[in-house]
Scaffold this active site. Structure first.
Site, mmCIF file in Angstrom:
data_model
loop_
_atom_site.group_PDB
_atom_site.id
_atom_site.type_symbol
_atom_site.label_atom_id
_atom_site.label_comp_id
_atom_site.label_asym_id
_atom_site.label_seq_id
_atom_site.Cartn_x
_atom_site.Cartn_y
_atom_site.Cartn_z
ATOM 1 N N TYR A 29 0.577 -1.157 -0.084
ATOM 2 C CA TYR A 29 0.219 0.116 -0.078
ATOM 3 C C TYR A 29 0.792 1.322 0.070
ATOM 4 C CZ TYR A 29 -4.686 -1.863 0.837
ATOM 5 O OH TYR A 29 -5.992 -2.388 0.686
ATOM 6 N N LYS B 199 2.640 -15.533 2.379
ATOM 7 C CA LYS B 199 2.937 -16.370 1.216
ATOM 8 C C LYS B 199 4.400 -16.242 1.020
ATOM 9 C CE LYS B 199 1.389 -17.662 -2.881
ATOM 10 N NZ LYS B 199 0.750 -18.780 -3.028
ATOM 11 N N ASP C 151 -3.336 -18.017 0.305
ATOM 12 C CA ASP C 151 -4.437 -18.884 -0.562
ATOM 13 C C ASP C 151 -5.071 -19.787 0.335
ATOM 14 O OD1 ASP C 151 -1.888 -20.084 -0.501
ATOM 15 O OD2 ASP C 151 -1.799 -20.753 -2.470
ATOM 16 N N ASP D 25 -12.661 -8.694 4.404
ATOM 17 C CA ASP D 25 -13.757 -8.584 3.513
ATOM 18 C C ASP D 25 -14.439 -9.951 3.437
ATOM 19 O OD1 ASP D 25 -13.456 -5.787 3.201
ATOM 20 O OD2 ASP D 25 -14.375 -6.282 0.962
#
Ligand code: IPM
Ligand code: MG
Length: 353
Positions: free
Chosen positions: A138, A188, A220, A248
C-alpha cells in the site's frame, strides 16, 4: 475526551448521524466527550481540492480518538490519484501512525441464517483479524505507471521492515492472550521474500509468548480455510493487503459487511474507528444503510481509546437486543424479520440502550 468526527461520503453521513445520536445519549448519561466534525474524502476534495485537508489532520491529531464513516464514490474515480478519496483514508492512517487494525468477525447468533455459509459452519464464529495498516504494498516505493521498453508498466513494491513486523506481531500475540490463545500468521512465504521475513520475525516474537499456540498459513490456503472451516481460527495476523482481502471475506461469514466495526491503533492506544465497509454509493441518501458497524465502532472506541469497557459492552448488548427483536436493514434481512431503514435501526438501538 475529544473525538474527531469524519462522516465522509456516500452513506457515511447517514450512518454517522446514528453514531452521533448514540454519543448524545451517552453524554446525557454522564460520558464526558466533545466532538468536532471535519471533512475527509470526496466531500473534502469538493470543498478544498484535497481529500485530507490540513485542517482535518490538525483536528484529528488533537483528538483522543477519531470516528470515521466511509469515503469514496464513482464520481471521484477519474480524478488524479492524489485527489482520490482513498488517498485521504490512507493518508490519515499513516499520519496518525495507526498501524494496528483490529477487525473482529463475530457472528451474532440471530444472523446465522443471513450468512452465505450453512449455519452449523458459522454458528459461534468469533475471529479477530489483526491487519498491519501502514506498510506493505500500500505504501511501498517505488510505485507508479512508467514507460519501459516502449510499453507501460505498473509497479508497486511489497516491503516490510523487521520493526514493522515486530510491533504488529506483539499486538496480535497480546490480543491472543486475552482470547483463546491461538494465533495464525498469514503469509505467502513460498513465493514472496517480504513475507518470508514476516514469518521469521513472527516466530521470533512468538518466543516471548509461550502460552500462545502459533501457526502459519499461506494466504491462498487461509482464504480457502475461512470458508471451509472458519471456526478453526481465533486471532489471525497478516500484512496490509492480505488483511484487506481476508477481512472482507471474513465479514461475509457473519452475514453482512454492514455489521463489522474496526479499530486502528497507534502505539499509545490512540485510535481511528471505522466500519470495514465502504461508502456504498448505490444506496447513499436513501436511508437504507445498516448503521450497526458504525455503532459498533463507537463501542470499540470506548473500549480501546476512552477506557470505558462497561459502556462498550452496553452498546454491544443493545445491538444484540435489536437483532433479537428482529430488526433488520436490507443487507441482513431474511424472510420473517422486520425490515427497517438506517434511522429506525438507530431508534431501536437507542431504545435498547
Ligand atoms: C478498507 C478499505 C480501504 C483499504 C480502501 C477504501 C482504501 O478497503 O479499509 O478495507 O484498502 O484499506
Ligand atoms: Mg477493504
Amino acid at each position: 475526551m475529544k473525538i474527531c468526527i469524519l462522516p465522509g461520503d456516500g452513506i457515511g453521513p447517514e450512518i454517522m448521524a446514528q453514531a452521533l445520536r448514540l454519543l448524545d445519549a451517552l453524554r446525557s448519561d454522564g460520558l464526558k466527550i466533545e466532538t468536532e466534525s471535519a471533512l475527509i474524502g470526496g466531500c473534502a476534495v469538493d470543498a478544498t481540492g484535497s481529500p485530507l485537508p490540513e485542517a482535518t489532520l490538525q483536528i484529528a491529531k488533537a483528538a483522543d480518538a477519531v470516528l470515521l464513516a466511509a469515503v469514496g464514490g464513482p464520481q471521484y474515480d477519474t480524478l488524479p490519484r492524489e485527489q482520490r478519496p482513498e488517498r485521504g483514508l490512507l493518508g490519515i492512517r499513516k499520519a496518525l501512525n495507526t498501524f494496528a487494525n483490529l477487525r473482529p468477525a463475530l457472528l451474532y447468533e440471530e444472523l446465522a441464517s443471513a450468512s452465505s455459509l450453512r449455519p452449523e459452519i458459522v454458528a459461534g464464529l468469533d475471529i479477530l483479524i489483526v491487519r498491519e495498516l501502514t506498510g506493505d504494498i500500500y505504501f511501498g516505493e517505488p510505485r507508479g505507471i512508467a514507460m519501459r521498453h516502449g510499453e507501460r508498466v505498473g509497479v508497486n513494491t511489497m516491503i516490510y521492515s523487521e520493526s514493522e513486523i515486530r510491533r504488529i506481531a506483539h499486538v496480535a500475540f497480546k490480543a491472543a492472550m486475552k482470547r483463546a490463545r491461538k494465533l495464525c500468521s498469514v503469509d505467502k512465504m513460498n513465493v514472496l521474500e517480504a513475507t518470508q521475513l514476516w514469518r521469521d520475525v513472527v516466530i521470533e516474537v512468538g518466543k516471548e509468548y509461550p502460552d500462545v499456540e502459533l501457526s502459519h498459513m499461506l494466504v491462498d490456503n487461509a482464504a480457502m480455510q475461512l470458508v471451509r472451516n472458519p471456526k478453526q481460527f481465533d486471532v489471525m495476523v497478516t500484512g496490509n493487503m492480505f488483511g484487506d482481502i481476508l477481512s472482507d471475506e471474513a465479514s461475509m461469514l457473519t452475514g453482512s459487511i454492514g455489521m463489522l466495526p474496526s479499530a486502528s491503533l497507534d502505539e499509545n492506544g490512540k485510535g481511528l474507528y471505522e466500519p470495514i465497509h465502504g461508502s456504498a454509493p448505490d444506496i447513499a441518501g436513501k436511508g437504507l444503510a445498516n448503521p450497526l458497524a458504525m455503532i459498533l465502532s463507537v463501542a470499540m472506541m470506548l473500549r480501546y481509546s476512552l477506557n470505558s469497557e462497561a459502556t462498550a459492552q452496553r452498546i454491544e448488548r443493545a445491538v444484540k437486543r435489536v437483532l433479537a427483536q428482529g430488526y433488520r436493514t436490507g443487507d441482513i434481512w431474511t424472510p420473517g424479520s422486520q425490515r427497517v431503514g438506517t434511522k429506525e435501526m438507530g431508534d431501536a438501538v437507542l431504545a435498547a440502550l
